[in-house]
Scaffold this motif. Structure first.
Motif, short mmCIF file in Angstrom:
data_model
loop_
_atom_site.label_atom_id
_atom_site.label_comp_id
_atom_site.label_asym_id
_atom_site.label_seq_id
_atom_site.Cartn_x
_atom_site.Cartn_y
_atom_site.Cartn_z
N LEU A 189 39.28 -3.39 21.90
CA LEU A 189 39.53 -2.81 20.58
C LEU A 189 40.77 -3.44 19.94
N MET A 190 41.82 -3.63 20.73
CA MET A 190 43.03 -4.26 20.19
C MET A 190 42.77 -5.70 19.79
N ARG A 191 42.07 -6.44 20.65
CA ARG A 191 41.83 -7.87 20.36
C ARG A 191 40.86 -8.05 19.21
N ARG A 192 39.85 -7.19 19.11
CA ARG A 192 38.77 -7.40 18.15
C ARG A 192 39.10 -6.85 16.76
N TYR A 193 39.80 -5.72 16.69
CA TYR A 193 39.98 -5.04 15.41
C TYR A 193 41.45 -4.86 15.01
N LEU A 194 42.26 -4.35 15.93
CA LEU A 194 43.61 -3.96 15.56
C LEU A 194 44.54 -5.15 15.39
#
Length: 297
Positions: A189-194
């Motif tokens: 989630l951090m790598r892909r969106y945030l």
């Protein structure tokens, strides 16, 4: 990697249409090349003392004059670019990576992690930054490495707070909620969106901070907490020349000019990157351009 590739595509696409960015990048490259090839560009040995030529004014032989030991100021400024620029870039890299990581973690996970990281940030911000940096440098000992550590200790909080605020803007967005319902892992989630949403602003801040960090490092060296003799560092050169300011002003004029020019160039680069990577700012600029091109009623 995809986020960095997207930023590079935006920069490359904008360079063709915005000459300002190309000019600023070229100026930065000139400064970097001077630092890289300082050994070949310097007309003399920056550490070779010749007391018979001490305090010589600028001339054809010594472009920027000589100092109290007869060392060539121009050669020392050229070599000082390597020390000052390398130190500032290392410092910005350390504080941007560390602060951004902690800020993203705080914004993504919240709870105890967010509370601990933000309370540490509040504690660090409650002290005057330069005073705390001087205290840390004094405890560690005077050297350029310890000056980098001292400023890093007090400067990472800005990136942590900035990254956290950027992450919180989209943390509860519909597409993030949908990804969480589909079972996406926190790391992905951090790598892909945030992280991609926060990266452009963090890159702009880091580019602008190179000049600021260079000023702070030069300030610590000027006060005696950074680079030590006989290193050719711009802040240290200012400190060495202040005792002879009235009789030999070139000892401070040329190192000060080198600092000013470098800081201004990196600040202009940060502004140009902001115009490219900030969609809202770019949209306003394009509207102003269209308005300027419109015929008068």
């Amino acid at each position: 990697m995809s986020a960095l590739h997207g930023i590079w595509r935006k920069i490359r696409r904008a360079t063709g249409g915005r000459r300002a960015l190309g000019v600023h990048v070229a100026l930065v490259l000139v400064i970097v090349l001077v630092a890289v090839f300082a050994g070949r560009l310097a007309p003399m040995d920056p550490y070779a003392a010749n007391l018979a030529e001490a305090f010589q004014p600028p001339s054809a032989e010594h472009w920027f004059g000589t100092d109290k030991l007869g060392r060539d100021i121009a050669s020392r400024i050229i070599h000082g670019a390597r020390i000052s620029l390398t130190s500032a870039m290392i410092l910005v890299l350390v504080i941007s990576v560390l602060g951004s990581f902690l800020g993203v973690v705080a914004g993504c996970f919240g709870g105890l992690a967010d509370a601990v990281i933000m309370r540490i940030c509040d504690m660090m911000i409650s002290f005057p930054g330069i005073v705390l940096a001087i205290a840390v440098a004094g405890l560690l000992g005077a050297s350029i490495r310890n000056a980098i550590i001292a400023i890093a200790v007090v400067s990472w909080t800005k990136y942590a707070r900035l990254a956290r605020s950027l992450v919180l803007k989209i943390r509860h967005s519909d597409f993030v909620t949908a990804a969480e319902l589909n079972g996406i892992r926190p790391g992905r989630l951090m790598r892909r969106y945030l992280l991609p949403s926060a990266l452009p602003t963090l890159v702009i801040t880091a580019a602008t901070d190179i000049g600021t960090m260079m000023l702070e490092l030069a300030g610590l060296s000027f006060l005696g907490f950074g680079a030590q003799p006989p290193q050719a560092e711009w802040g240290l050169m200012l400190n060495e020349g202040r005792a002879n300011l009235l009789d030999s002003p070139w000892l401070m004029i040329f190192p000060g000019a080198a600092i000013c020019v470098t800081v201004v160039v990196f600040n202009l680069l940060g502004d140009a990157l902001r115009n490219v990577l900030d969609p809202r700012r770019a949209g306003r600029d394009e509207d102003l351009v269209e308005l300027a091109r419109a015929p008068l009623p």
